[in-house]
Structures are given as C-alpha cells and as structure tokens.
Design a protein around this motif. Structure first.
Motif, PDB file in Angstrom:
ATOM      1  N   CYS A  71      38.367  16.986  20.027  1.00  0.00           N
ATOM      2  CA  CYS A  71      39.321  17.979  20.108  1.00  0.00           C
ATOM      3  C   CYS A  71      40.635  17.656  19.844  1.00  0.00           C
ATOM      4  O   CYS A  71      41.203  16.856  20.555  1.00  0.00           O
ATOM      5  N   GLU A  77      43.394  18.979  22.474  1.00  0.00           N
ATOM      6  CA  GLU A  77      43.104  18.452  23.854  1.00  0.00           C
ATOM      7  C   GLU A  77      43.338  16.776  23.724  1.00  0.00           C
ATOM      8  O   GLU A  77      43.472  16.164  24.819  1.00  0.00           O
ATOM      9  N   ARG A 129      34.853  15.702  23.055  1.00  0.00           N
ATOM     10  CA  ARG A 129      33.822  16.701  23.764  1.00  0.00           C
ATOM     11  C   ARG A 129      32.456  16.883  23.189  1.00  0.00           C
ATOM     12  O   ARG A 129      32.329  16.747  21.992  1.00  0.00           O
ATOM     13  N   CYS A 161      36.486  24.590  19.922  1.00  0.00           N
ATOM     14  CA  CYS A 161      36.419  23.682  20.980  1.00  0.00           C
ATOM     15  C   CYS A 161      35.856  24.741  21.909  1.00  0.00           C
ATOM     16  O   CYS A 161      36.299  25.926  22.309  1.00  0.00           O
ATOM     17  N   CYS A 221      38.570  24.763  25.259  1.00  0.00           N
ATOM     18  CA  CYS A 221      39.957  25.232  24.937  1.00  0.00           C
ATOM     19  C   CYS A 221      40.233  26.087  23.888  1.00  0.00           C
ATOM     20  O   CYS A 221      41.160  26.783  23.810  1.00  0.00           O
TER      21      CYS A 221
HETATM   22 ZN   LIG Z   1      39.329  21.408  23.311  1.00  0.00          ZN
END
Ligand SMILES: [Zn+2]
Ligand SMILES: [Zn+2]
Length: 193
Positions: free
Chosen positions: A108, A111, A115, A138, A141
């Motif tokens: 990601c 971020e 993930r 994602c 987020c």
């Molecule tokens: Zn994310």
C-alpha cells in the motif's frame, strides 16, 4: 466458473464459445451496484481469441474459489472412497494463513506498508514488458496503489513475490481505472513503461 486445477475462470467468448483465462488476464474489475449477497463483479478480460470481452464473477468465485473452496470431490485411490477436495484445499490454505502467509498481498503506497488482500480489491491489471501493473484498492485505508508484480503473484494464491515494484504516485481516485475508460487505462500503461 473457476477451475482450481488450472487456475482459470471460464467466460463466454463470442468467437470461440468459451474463454478460459487466469486472473492476470483480467484487465478491469468493478463491483457492480445492487446485488450484495453475493456481490457481483464486472470484469474486462483479454481472451485467447485476441479480443477483450466482458464477464461477470461472483465475490465467492473471485476470492474463495482460487483457494479451492469449490474444488468438488475426488476418488481417494487408497481408500476407494470419495473425498472432498475443497475441505483438503481449504485446510492447506488455513495452515498457510496460520503460519502468517497470505494468499495475496500488495504494497500500500499511501500507507507505506505491505498488506494482505483478496482479488476483489484488485482494480486493474496492465500487462507490461517485464512485469504486470496491478492496481489495488486498499481494503484498510481505501487508497489506490499500483504494484509491479509477476504473473504468478496474481494468479496463484500463496505465491507472493519476494520483491514488489511500487509505482511512486498517489492516485487521486478511482476515476483513473473505473468503467473501462480507454484513455485512463493508457495512462496506467504509460506509467508502467
Ligand atoms: Zn492502505
Ligand atoms: Zn474471445
């Protein structure tokens, strides 16, 4: 719909009747409004006939069928009994997850961390010269990232690339990839070169 042995989805092809394609042949995925249980995704895919077609995939087929959830039964030659392949494959998948391995993962960019993810969060796949560009929304987020990955990273669960390329760009919103807009897809392809 999905064959766990060949890792291919079956769709209709106007030229050859049937198209059997891997996840990495998908070009665009979009959750369709309306049907929620199960959710249905509209996909555009590159067909073996040389054209791109549209198809529909249920949420289960996207995320669970590659893990073997619908593998059906097989004859166990040792016991001459029918066994449920799905149960065995799901057990294998569960042991991977317990060991901290995820069926699919991505990096990601907003971020700045890897993930776990499922194919239903894939937004677009762009074939590149050395790698595939994989656009992922994602699940944590909501940000959009484009990773550069191998074909097996996309097609085979638990086959995560050791190194993932990341396109150094914060994508503003899903307008870039949604709804099969040619121009926006070319933007993604350009970014991958
Ligand atoms: Zn994310
Ligand atoms: Zn076709």
């Amino acid at each position: 719909m999905y064959d766990a042995l060949t890792a291919r989805y079956t769709f209709a092809c106007p030229r050859r009747e049937r198209a059997q394609v891997t996840l990495s042949s998908f070009r665009l995925l979009e959750r369709l409004p309306g049907a929620a249980h199960p959710a249905v995704y509209g996909v555009r895919f590159d067909c073996g006939c040389g054209e791109e077609h549209s198809g529909l995939v249920s949420h289960d087929d996207l995320d669970w069928a590659p893990l073997g959830a619908r593998a059906g039964t097989f004859i166990d030659l040792m016991t001459s009994r029918f066994s449920d392949a799905a149960t065995e494959l799901i057990d294998v998948a569960a042991s991977h997850v317990k060991a901290g391995e995820w069926p699919w993962s991505f990096y990601c960019y907003p971020e700045g961390r890897p993930r776990p993810v499922f194919p239903s969060s894939f937004v677009a796949v762009a074939p590149g010269e050395r790698a595939l560009g994989l656009a992922v929304r994602c699940p944590a987020c909501g940000g959009l990232s484009v990773n550069l990955v191998s074909r097996s990273h996309v097609d085979l669960p638990f086959s995560n690339d050791d190194r993932i390329g990341v396109v150094d760009h914060v994508f503003a919103d899903d307008a870039h990839f949604g709804s099969g807009r040619e121009e926006q897809r070319h933007t993604l392809k350009r970014r991958l070169r």
